[in-house]
Motif scaffolding. Structure first.
Motif, short mmCIF file in Angstrom:
data_model
loop_
_atom_site.label_atom_id
_atom_site.label_comp_id
_atom_site.label_asym_id
_atom_site.label_seq_id
_atom_site.Cartn_x
_atom_site.Cartn_y
_atom_site.Cartn_z
N GLN A 94 0.83 -1.20 0.00
CA GLN A 94 0.00 0.00 0.00
C GLN A 94 0.86 1.26 0.00
O GLN A 94 0.56 2.25 -0.67
CB GLN A 94 -0.91 -0.01 1.22
N LEU A 95 1.98 1.20 0.75
CA LEU A 95 2.86 2.36 0.85
C LEU A 95 3.90 2.41 -0.26
O LEU A 95 4.70 3.34 -0.31
CB LEU A 95 3.60 2.33 2.20
N GLN A 96 3.89 1.40 -1.14
CA GLN A 96 4.91 1.27 -2.18
C GLN A 96 6.29 1.31 -1.55
O GLN A 96 7.21 2.01 -1.99
CB GLN A 96 4.77 2.38 -3.23
N ALA A 97 6.45 0.49 -0.48
CA ALA A 97 7.66 0.54 0.34
C ALA A 97 8.65 -0.56 0.03
O ALA A 97 9.65 -0.70 0.72
CB ALA A 97 7.27 0.47 1.81
N GLY A 98 8.41 -1.38 -0.96
CA GLY A 98 9.42 -2.35 -1.36
C GLY A 98 9.55 -3.49 -0.38
O GLY A 98 8.59 -3.91 0.26
N LEU A 202 4.91 4.63 7.54
CA LEU A 202 3.55 4.32 7.95
C LEU A 202 2.97 5.45 8.78
O LEU A 202 1.82 5.87 8.57
CB LEU A 202 3.54 3.03 8.77
N GLY A 203 3.76 5.98 9.70
CA GLY A 203 3.26 7.04 10.57
C GLY A 203 2.90 8.29 9.80
O GLY A 203 1.87 8.93 10.06
N PHE A 204 3.73 8.66 8.86
CA PHE A 204 3.44 9.85 8.06
C PHE A 204 2.10 9.69 7.34
O PHE A 204 1.26 10.59 7.34
CB PHE A 204 4.56 10.05 7.04
N SER A 205 1.90 8.54 6.75
CA SER A 205 0.66 8.29 6.02
C SER A 205 -0.55 8.37 6.95
O SER A 205 -1.56 9.00 6.63
CB SER A 205 0.73 6.91 5.35
N GLU A 206 -0.46 7.75 8.10
CA GLU A 206 -1.61 7.68 9.00
C GLU A 206 -1.92 9.03 9.65
O GLU A 206 -3.08 9.35 9.91
CB GLU A 206 -1.37 6.60 10.06
N ILE A 207 -0.89 9.83 9.93
CA ILE A 207 -1.14 11.15 10.51
C ILE A 207 -1.90 12.03 9.53
O ILE A 207 -2.82 12.77 9.90
CB ILE A 207 0.19 11.80 10.93
N THR A 208 -1.54 11.97 8.25
CA THR A 208 -2.26 12.79 7.27
C THR A 208 -3.71 12.33 7.13
O THR A 208 -4.60 13.14 6.90
CB THR A 208 -1.57 12.75 5.89
N ASN A 209 -3.94 11.02 7.28
CA ASN A 209 -5.33 10.53 7.28
C ASN A 209 -6.09 11.06 8.49
O ASN A 209 -7.26 11.45 8.39
CB ASN A 209 -5.34 9.00 7.31
N ALA A 210 -5.41 11.09 9.63
CA ALA A 210 -6.07 11.49 10.88
C ALA A 210 -6.54 12.93 10.85
O ALA A 210 -7.58 13.27 11.44
CB ALA A 210 -5.13 11.26 12.06
N VAL A 211 -5.80 13.80 10.16
CA VAL A 211 -6.19 15.22 10.13
C VAL A 211 -7.09 15.54 8.94
O VAL A 211 -7.46 16.69 8.72
CB VAL A 211 -4.95 16.15 10.11
N GLY A 212 -7.44 14.53 8.15
CA GLY A 212 -8.35 14.75 7.03
C GLY A 212 -7.69 15.29 5.78
O GLY A 212 -8.35 15.87 4.92
N GLN A 239 -3.72 13.03 1.24
CA GLN A 239 -3.60 12.30 2.49
C GLN A 239 -3.16 10.87 2.22
O GLN A 239 -3.17 10.40 1.08
CB GLN A 239 -4.92 12.31 3.26
N GLY A 240 -2.73 10.19 3.28
CA GLY A 240 -2.34 8.80 3.15
C GLY A 240 -1.19 8.59 2.19
O GLY A 240 -0.20 9.31 2.19
N VAL A 241 -1.33 7.59 1.33
CA VAL A 241 -0.27 7.23 0.40
C VAL A 241 0.01 8.36 -0.59
O VAL A 241 1.16 8.59 -0.96
CB VAL A 241 -0.66 5.94 -0.35
#
Length: 402
Positions: A94-98, A202-212, A239-241
Motif C-alpha cells: 500500500q505504501l509502495q515501500a518495497g 507508515l506514521g506519516f501516512s496515518e497522521i495525514t489521514n487522521a487530520v483529514g 492524504q495517506g499514500v
C-alpha cells in the motif's frame, strides 16, 4: 485560541510532538495524553549540555539561552513501526515501500528552532539528504543521510563481536545510529540539538489521514513512476499514500533533492494551515485518530517534557515561522564512493545558521549601539544573502511549488 496557536506553530515541523503536548495542557485531553505517552516509543539519544562526539575538530556547537529549544525532526525510510516491528506485506504494498528490510537512510532532516521570546521568529531548516558532509564517528566524507546507518552498523558489528544477543544489538545499535546523526548535524550547523523526533513511512501516512488531508499546491502537473506521484497542477488536498508520494518525489524535478526539500517544506506549511483553520483541535474523532497514529508512528528522545514545551510556546503564531534550506553548491558533485551528491560548505552553513539566530533586526540594533560594527555586519549580511539557497517558505500560507 491559545491552544490552537500552540499547535499551529509546531505542526509545521513537529505535528506529532505538539499534538500530544496540546492534549496535555487541556483538561479534557489529559487522560488521552497520559494513555498516548504511556505507549509512545522513546530513546535515550540526547546527552544534555555536552558536545556530541566528533573526530573532525569542529568547534563546540553554538548555544542559545537554555530556554530556546532546537529539535531535529527525522523522516525514516524504514519498513517498520515505531517499536521496530516489520510492516506486513499488505502495508508495504500500500505504501509502495518495497522489501521488508528497506533502507536505513534518513530521507528527511529538518531542524526546528523555537525561541523562548514569542516576538522572535521560529524557523525550520532543511538539510538535503544528499548533502556531502563530514560524518561524525570517524566515517569521513559521505552523504548526510548515511550518518544514521553508518553509526548503527558500526555499533551492531561491535556488539555482535562481543557476543550480544540480537535484541541488544537491535536496541543499542539503533540508539547509536540516532546519536551519530545528531552529532553530524551538530557539527555541521553549529547548533546543539535539544530534542529528537522520528517518524516512519507508515506514521506519516496515518497522521495525514487522521487530520483529514493536507492542502498543497503545484505549479505544474507531475507524473513520476518511481514515487508514484501523479498529480494535477494547482491546489489540492492529499492524504495517506498520496501525501507520501508528494513528499518523496525527486525524479523528474529540475533540482532533484533540493526540489523535494521544497515540497516537504510546503507540505508542512499546509499541515499547519490544516491544523489551525480546519477545526482539527475541536473534533474529538480527529484528535483520537491523531493520537492513535502518533503512538505507533513516532519516536521521541527520552525524558522530553511535552507539557512544559507546550507552555513554552506561548503566543507564537502560524505566521511567525519560516522554512529555509541550508546553503548548497553544485547538486551533482562527483564523490569517490557515494556517486553524485549535493555540495555543502560547512563554514557557509554555520554563517547561515548564525544569521537565523541573530536576525537582521537584531543586527541593526547592535549597529546603533556600536557604530564601529556597521561595516562588519553589512559585509556579513551580504555574504549570507549570497549563500542562501532559496527564498524561505512562510508557514502562514500555502505556497505553490514545483
Amino acid at each position: 485560541m491559545r491552544t490552537m496557536k500552540i499547535l499551529s506553530i509546531l505542526t509545521k515541523g513537529l505535528v506529532a510532538t505538539v499534538s500530544l503536548a496540546v492534549l496535555a495542557v487541556t483538561a479534557t485531553g489529559w487522560w488521552t495524553y497520559r494513555t498516548a505517552t504511556t505507549n509512545l516509543a522513546t530513546d535515550d539519544v540526547i546527552v544534555p549540555d555536552t558536545p556530541q562526539p566528533s573526530t573532525s575538530g569542529a568547534p563546540t556547537p553554538l548555544r542559545q539561552p537554555p530556554q530556546d529549544t532546537t529539535i531535529l525532526l527525522v523522516g525514516m525510510d524504514s519498513r517498520t513501526d515505531a517499536q521496530g516491528n516489520p510492516l506486513s506485506p499488505e502495508l508495504r504494498a500500500q505504501l509502495q515501500a518495497g522489501n521488508s528490510t528497506g533502507e536505513q537512510n534518513t530521507d528527511t532532516m529538518i531542524v526546528i528552532h523555537v525561541p523562548a521570546d514569542p516576538t522572535k521568529k521560529a524557523w525550520g531548516l532543511s538539510l538535503p539528504r544528499d548533502s556531502y558532509v563530514n560524518i561524525a564517528g570517524g566515517f569521513g566524507m559521505h552523504k548526510l543521510n548515511s550518518a544514521y546507518a553508518r553509526g548503527k552498523n558500526a555499533k551492531a558489528n561491535q556488539l555482535r563481536n562481543q557476543g550480544a544477543d540480537q535484541a541488544t544489538v537491535d536496541r543499542e545499535s539503533t540508539t547509536a545510529g540516532r546519536r551519530n546523526l545528531i552529532a553530524t548535524i551538530n557539527n555541521l550547523t553549529g547548533l546543539h540539538i535539544d530534542h529528537y523526533a522520528e517518524i516512519n513511512l507508515l506514521g506519516f501516512s496515518e497522521i495525514t489521514n487522521a487530520v483529514g488531508g493536507v492542502p498543497v499546491c503545484l505549479n505544474e502537473p507531475v507524473r513520476d513512476s518511481y514515487s508514484g506521484a501523479n498529480f494535477p497542477a494547482g491546489q489540492q488536498t492529499l492524504q495517506g499514500v498520496d501525501a507520501l508520494k508528494f513528499v518523496r518525489q525527486r525524479h523528474g524535478l529540475t533540482n532533484g533533492d533540493l526540489d523535494r526539500v521544497r515540497r516537504q517544506q510546503a507540505f508542512l506549511a499546509g499541515l499547519a494551515n490544516r491544523m489551525f483553520s480546519a477545526g482539527t483541535l475541536t473534533d474529538p474523532a480527529k484528535i483520537t485518530d491523531l493520537v492513535n497514529a502518533l503512538t505507533k508512528a513516532v519516536v521521541l528522545d527520552k525524558g522530553w517534557d511535552l507539557v512544559s514545551f507546550a507552555q513554552q510556546l506561548g503566543d507564537l503564531s502560524a505566521g511567525n515561522i519560516q522554512f529555509q534550506t541550508i546553503p548548497t553548491g553544485r547538486i551533482n558533485l562527483a564523490t569517490p564512493s557515494d556517486g553524485s551528491a549535493v555540495e555543502v560548505n560547512p563554514g557557509q552553513v554555520r554563517d547561515f545558521v548564525q544569521d537565523l539566530l541573530d536576525p537582521p533586526v537584531q543586527q541593526q540594533q547592535q549597529q546603533q549601539d556600536n557604530p564601529d560594527s556597521t561595516k562588519i555586519q553589512a559585509q556579513k549580511q551580504e555574504r549570507v544573502q549570497k549563500i542562501a539557497s532559496v527564498e524561505p517558505i512562510n508557514a502562514g500560507a500555502i505556497p505553490c511549488v514545483d
